[in-house]
Enzyme design. Structure first.
Site, PDB file in Angstrom:
ATOM      1  N   ASP A  67       0.808  -1.218   0.000  1.00  0.00           N
ATOM      2  CA  ASP A  67       0.000   0.000   0.000  1.00  0.00           C
ATOM      3  C   ASP A  67       0.845   1.273   0.000  1.00  0.00           C
ATOM      4  O   ASP A  67       2.050   1.227   0.234  1.00  0.00           O
ATOM      5  CB  ASP A  67      -0.955   0.003   1.206  1.00  0.00           C
ATOM      6  CG  ASP A  67      -0.302  -0.579   2.474  1.00  0.00           C
ATOM      7  OD1 ASP A  67       0.941  -0.553   2.573  1.00  0.00           O
ATOM      8  OD2 ASP A  67      -1.028  -1.051   3.356  1.00  0.00           O
ATOM      9  N   ASP A 136      -7.866  -2.680  14.248  1.00  0.00           N
ATOM     10  CA  ASP A 136      -9.229  -3.000  13.805  1.00  0.00           C
ATOM     11  C   ASP A 136      -9.263  -4.233  12.895  1.00  0.00           C
ATOM     12  O   ASP A 136     -10.266  -4.532  12.267  1.00  0.00           O
ATOM     13  CB  ASP A 136      -9.854  -1.792  13.090  1.00  0.00           C
ATOM     14  CG  ASP A 136      -9.028  -1.339  11.870  1.00  0.00           C
ATOM     15  OD1 ASP A 136      -8.036  -2.021  11.509  1.00  0.00           O
ATOM     16  OD2 ASP A 136      -9.380  -0.303  11.281  1.00  0.00           O
ATOM     17  N   HIS A 138      -7.364  -4.722  10.172  1.00  0.00           N
ATOM     18  CA  HIS A 138      -7.063  -4.525   8.739  1.00  0.00           C
ATOM     19  C   HIS A 138      -5.772  -5.246   8.329  1.00  0.00           C
ATOM     20  O   HIS A 138      -4.866  -5.435   9.136  1.00  0.00           O
ATOM     21  CB  HIS A 138      -7.019  -3.028   8.367  1.00  0.00           C
ATOM     22  CG  HIS A 138      -5.875  -2.237   8.915  1.00  0.00           C
ATOM     23  ND1 HIS A 138      -6.033  -1.059   9.606  1.00  0.00           N
ATOM     24  CD2 HIS A 138      -4.525  -2.431   8.861  1.00  0.00           C
ATOM     25  CE1 HIS A 138      -4.856  -0.570   9.939  1.00  0.00           C
ATOM     26  NE2 HIS A 138      -3.923  -1.384   9.505  1.00  0.00           N
ATOM     27  N   GLU A 143      -9.687  -1.807   5.414  1.00  0.00           N
ATOM     28  CA  GLU A 143     -10.334  -1.524   6.695  1.00  0.00           C
ATOM     29  C   GLU A 143     -11.604  -2.379   6.825  1.00  0.00           C
ATOM     30  O   GLU A 143     -12.050  -2.988   5.844  1.00  0.00           O
ATOM     31  CB  GLU A 143     -10.667  -0.023   6.764  1.00  0.00           C
ATOM     32  CG  GLU A 143      -9.442   0.892   6.742  1.00  0.00           C
ATOM     33  CD  GLU A 143      -8.719   0.980   8.090  1.00  0.00           C
ATOM     34  OE1 GLU A 143      -8.709  -0.019   8.843  1.00  0.00           O
ATOM     35  OE2 GLU A 143      -8.143   2.044   8.378  1.00  0.00           O
TER      36      GLU A 143
HETATM   37  C1  F6R Z   1       1.382  -1.379   6.089  1.00  0.00           C
HETATM   38  C2  F6R Z   1       0.158  -2.167   6.223  1.00  0.00           C
HETATM   39  C3  F6R Z   1      -0.645  -2.126   7.468  1.00  0.00           C
HETATM   40  C4  F6R Z   1       0.193  -2.366   8.722  1.00  0.00           C
HETATM   41  C5  F6R Z   1      -0.680  -2.302   9.966  1.00  0.00           C
HETATM   42  C6  F6R Z   1       0.096  -2.518  11.243  1.00  0.00           C
HETATM   43  O1  F6R Z   1       1.982  -1.579   4.837  1.00  0.00           O
HETATM   44  O2  F6R Z   1      -0.196  -2.795   5.290  1.00  0.00           O
HETATM   45  O3  F6R Z   1      -1.636  -3.109   7.397  1.00  0.00           O
HETATM   46  O4  F6R Z   1       0.813  -3.614   8.630  1.00  0.00           O
HETATM   47  O5  F6R Z   1      -1.328  -1.060  10.012  1.00  0.00           O
HETATM   48  O6  F6R Z   1       1.002  -1.472  11.401  1.00  0.00           O
HETATM   49  P1  F6R Z   1       2.093  -1.504  12.570  1.00  0.00           P
HETATM   50  O7  F6R Z   1       3.025  -2.603  12.264  1.00  0.00           O
HETATM   51  O8  F6R Z   1       2.751  -0.159  12.481  1.00  0.00           O
HETATM   52  O9  F6R Z   1       1.338  -1.705  13.837  1.00  0.00           O
END
Ligand code: F6R
Length: 263
Positions: A67, A136, A138, A143
């Site tokens: 992403d 959440d 994701h 989301e």
């Molecule tokens: C980032 C991504 C997100 C993160 C998630 C957890 O490329 O795809 O799904 O993996 O938001 O983020 P952290 O590791 O910062 O808690």
């Protein structure tokens, strides 16, 4: 789904890095699916170490990131292109033209998403995908209530996700509302998926993803449908799992041939 619970963040990162190393050794032209955020930082450090100390060769490897924020250029320190440059690309011998991330500065989001899907089709499938998880539930930036059949597209971040990522921006107004993310169906095309999570704040999302019902309300629960999905987490992230003891039992009692297969 296989659930592997390790003592702490360091051990969890080691396990995932070892799996990636094995993949690259076994298949030098592997296509890797990569995530950003706090969770995989140590894992990337370990991959860089393998390159420096053991000559792990990334020359033929291709990389697809999950992403990118819309409106951030690769020079913006909070962009995922910048993150990847800092944490991996600049430190190993990956070829620039073999590293793909959605372009956050595109003027045509629909085309950018279509082109990204086409690139994955052309070079893929992804052999090994690493994922983090949001509080959440994701994965990527899919989301809650994202279609389980979704492909790469624009998504609007929840306020919770924006606030979780606020630490990477100088003010909350700067946190983009919109992102381009691989869709859930796109992610599921990977041959093998590893979801990493560390810390108490991820425990509820992990419990719902692993033991809850399959639901678009918890996008990571879709991994229950994947044939080769592993959830590699530390003890804190595992703390709300009902069947924690059983997962540990299974892991400790793996037949030797299966242990070798993993590492
Ligand atoms: C980032 C991504 C997100 C993160 C998630 C957890 O490329 O795809 O799904 O993996 O938001 O983020 P952290 O590791 O910062 O808690």
């Amino acid at each position: 789904m296989e659930v592997i619970i390790l003592k702490d963040y360091e051990q969890m990162s080691q396990k995932v890095a070892a799996r990636f190393k094995k993949m690259i050794l076994h298949k030098p032209e592997a296509v890797l699916g990569l995530a950003t955020g706090g969770t995989p930082r140590r894992f990337y450090e370990m991959l860089c170490d393998f390159h420096v100390k053991e000559n792990l060769d990334f020359a033929k490897v291709k990389v697809f990131n999950l992403d990118e924020y819309l409106g951030l250029s690769a020079e913006h320190p909070a962009s995922y292109a910048y993150y990847m440059q800092e944490n991996l690309f600049s430190q190993v011998n990956l070829h620039k033209d073999q590293c793909f991330i959605p372009n956050g500065m595109t003027n045509d989001v629909a085309k950018e998403c279509q082109d990204y899907e086409a690139l994955i089709k052309e070079h893929g499938p992804v052999d090994l995908q690493v994922l983090g998880i949001g509080r959440d539930g994701h994965i990527g930036f899919n989301e809650p209530v994202s279609s389980l059949s979704s492909r790469t597209r624009i998504k609007t971040l929840t306020e919770q996700t924006r606030q979780d990522n606020a630490k990477y921006f100088s003010s909350s107004e700067q946190i983009p509302l919109h992102v381009i993310t691989m869709g859930i169906a796109t992610i599921l095309q990977a041959q093998e998926i590893i979801l990493m999570a560390s810390g108490q704040e991820k425990a509820q999302a992990i419990a719902k993803a692993v033991e809850g019902p399959l639901t678009a309300m918890v996008p990571a629960s879709v991994l229950q449908t994947h044939q080769r999905a592993k959830v590699i987490i530390d003890e804190s992230a595992a703390s709300q799992l009902t069947n924690k003891d059983y997962y540990q039992w299974v892991y400790e009692n793996k037949p030797n041939w299966q242990k070798k297969e993993f590492l």
